[in-house]
Scaffold this active site. Structure first.
Site, PDB file in Angstrom:
ATOM      1  N   CYS A  13     -52.808 118.595 -21.612  1.00  0.00           N
ATOM      2  CA  CYS A  13     -52.098 119.620 -22.394  1.00  0.00           C
ATOM      3  C   CYS A  13     -52.942 120.815 -22.456  1.00  0.00           C
ATOM      4  O   CYS A  13     -52.559 121.960 -22.920  1.00  0.00           O
ATOM      5  CB  CYS A  13     -51.871 119.322 -23.870  1.00  0.00           C
ATOM      6  SG  CYS A  13     -53.298 119.225 -24.925  1.00  0.00           S
ATOM      7  N   LYS A  15     -56.333 121.609 -22.747  1.00  0.00           N
ATOM      8  CA  LYS A  15     -57.282 121.540 -23.813  1.00  0.00           C
ATOM      9  C   LYS A  15     -58.704 122.482 -23.098  1.00  0.00           C
ATOM     10  O   LYS A  15     -59.343 123.089 -23.394  1.00  0.00           O
ATOM     11  CB  LYS A  15     -58.015 120.496 -24.213  1.00  0.00           C
ATOM     12  CG  LYS A  15     -57.014 119.996 -25.406  1.00  0.00           C
ATOM     13  CD  LYS A  15     -57.287 118.533 -26.297  1.00  0.00           C
ATOM     14  CE  LYS A  15     -57.793 117.321 -25.291  1.00  0.00           C
ATOM     15  NZ  LYS A  15     -56.607 117.035 -24.285  1.00  0.00           N
ATOM     16  N   GLU A  87     -63.813 117.018 -25.461  1.00  0.00           N
ATOM     17  CA  GLU A  87     -63.722 115.860 -25.410  1.00  0.00           C
ATOM     18  C   GLU A  87     -64.448 115.420 -26.823  1.00  0.00           C
ATOM     19  O   GLU A  87     -64.960 114.153 -26.894  1.00  0.00           O
ATOM     20  CB  GLU A  87     -64.531 114.821 -24.319  1.00  0.00           C
ATOM     21  CG  GLU A  87     -64.157 115.540 -22.847  1.00  0.00           C
ATOM     22  CD  GLU A  87     -62.799 114.898 -22.485  1.00  0.00           C
ATOM     23  OE1 GLU A  87     -62.073 114.371 -23.031  1.00  0.00           O
ATOM     24  OE2 GLU A  87     -62.461 115.516 -21.432  1.00  0.00           O
ATOM     25  N   ALA A  88     -64.080 115.950 -27.714  1.00  0.00           N
ATOM     26  CA  ALA A  88     -64.665 115.570 -29.137  1.00  0.00           C
ATOM     27  C   ALA A  88     -64.209 114.456 -29.921  1.00  0.00           C
ATOM     28  O   ALA A  88     -64.592 113.865 -30.703  1.00  0.00           O
ATOM     29  CB  ALA A  88     -64.407 116.782 -30.028  1.00  0.00           C
ATOM     30  N   GLN A  89     -62.910 113.790 -29.188  1.00  0.00           N
ATOM     31  CA  GLN A  89     -62.444 112.718 -29.698  1.00  0.00           C
ATOM     32  C   GLN A  89     -63.531 111.644 -29.644  1.00  0.00           C
ATOM     33  O   GLN A  89     -63.472 110.509 -30.560  1.00  0.00           O
ATOM     34  CB  GLN A  89     -61.154 112.389 -29.022  1.00  0.00           C
ATOM     35  CG  GLN A  89     -61.258 111.802 -27.729  1.00  0.00           C
ATOM     36  CD  GLN A  89     -61.178 113.171 -26.570  1.00  0.00           C
ATOM     37  OE1 GLN A  89     -61.414 114.308 -27.146  1.00  0.00           O
ATOM     38  NE2 GLN A  89     -61.231 112.777 -25.194  1.00  0.00           N
TER      39      GLN A  89
END
Ligand SMILES: [Zn+2]
Length: 230
Positions: A13, A15, A87-89
């Site tokens: 998307c 990011k 990539e904070a997930q």
């Protein structure tokens, strides 16, 4: 007031592209950012976007302490005006707590970018903690599309084009992988629920069992596989 902002969305998307855009906009204003990422597709210590842009970043591995790192960085006379985390997930909840402390105690803006849910449509731990702690959650407006053209809201994990729903939460892969590898595909909820990837839809379209049903044999429509009813 400095803020913790969570930019969330599906894979694909935009990011990382937005992360790089924010970095560009601020650095051209003379501000200096600290960039962190984890498990980027371009390899350790890189923040890359699918559009081909890439920049160096600090790899925030398991156990990495954002607050301690930034305190040490600043106390050695280095500069940091804001923080970007891609990539904070993949981060642990406590690492998100450290980022909140960076905002509150070091008074730096923190822009975190991450995928909201995993391939089973469950929240990633890092994303969950960000939803809980962020001053703002921004759902990215660059919307990814499912193969059917609907807005893609869910991430599917694929192996050889087939959607799988079991396995470890984190398996690094990407969209556009070659067959047989672990890959990812963004789908609308309807097609995620039906496990209907683009490859499955294509195969179904070519398969004789989805040709128009003969009205004289209603039982045939009942026996067809769920994937042919998408
Ligand atoms: Zn769809």
């Amino acid at each position: 007031m400095p803020e913790l902002v969570f930019f969330s969305g599906t894979m694909d998307c935009g990011k990382s592209t937005l992360a790089l855009q924010i970095e560009h906009n601020r650095s051209t204003r003379g501000l200096q950012g600290m960039i962190f990422t984890r498990n980027d597709r371009a390899g350790e210590g890189k923040l890359s976007s699918r559009l081909g842009l890439v920049t160096d970043a600090v790899e925030a591995a398991e156990g990495f302490d954002f607050y301690a790192y930034l305190v040490a960085h600043l106390s050695q006379g280095n500069r940091a005006d804001y923080v970007i985390v891609d990539e904070a997930q993949f981060l642990a909840g406590e690492q998100i707590d450290q980022l909140a402390r960076v905002v509150d105690d070091l008074e730096l803006d923190v822009f975190a970018f991450g995928i909201t849910t995993d391939f089973r449509s469950k929240l990633f731990p890092g994303s969950q903690r960000l939803v809980e702690l962020a001053d703002r959650v921004e759902v990215l407006q660059v919307e990814a599309l499912c193969w059917c053209g609907a807005r893609a809201t869910h991430n599917a994990r694929t192996i050889g084009g087939e959607m799988v729903v079991e396995g470890a939460q984190v398996v690094v892969g990407d969209v556009n992988q070659s067959p047989d590898e672990v890959g990812y595909e963004v789908l609308c909820r309807r097609h995620h629920r039906r496990r209907m990837t683009a490859a499955a839809a294509h195969a179904a379209a070519l398969s004789p069992d989805v040709l128009p049903v003969d009205p004289s044999s209603p039982a045939d429509s009942v026996s067809r596989s769920p994937s042919s009813r998408a």
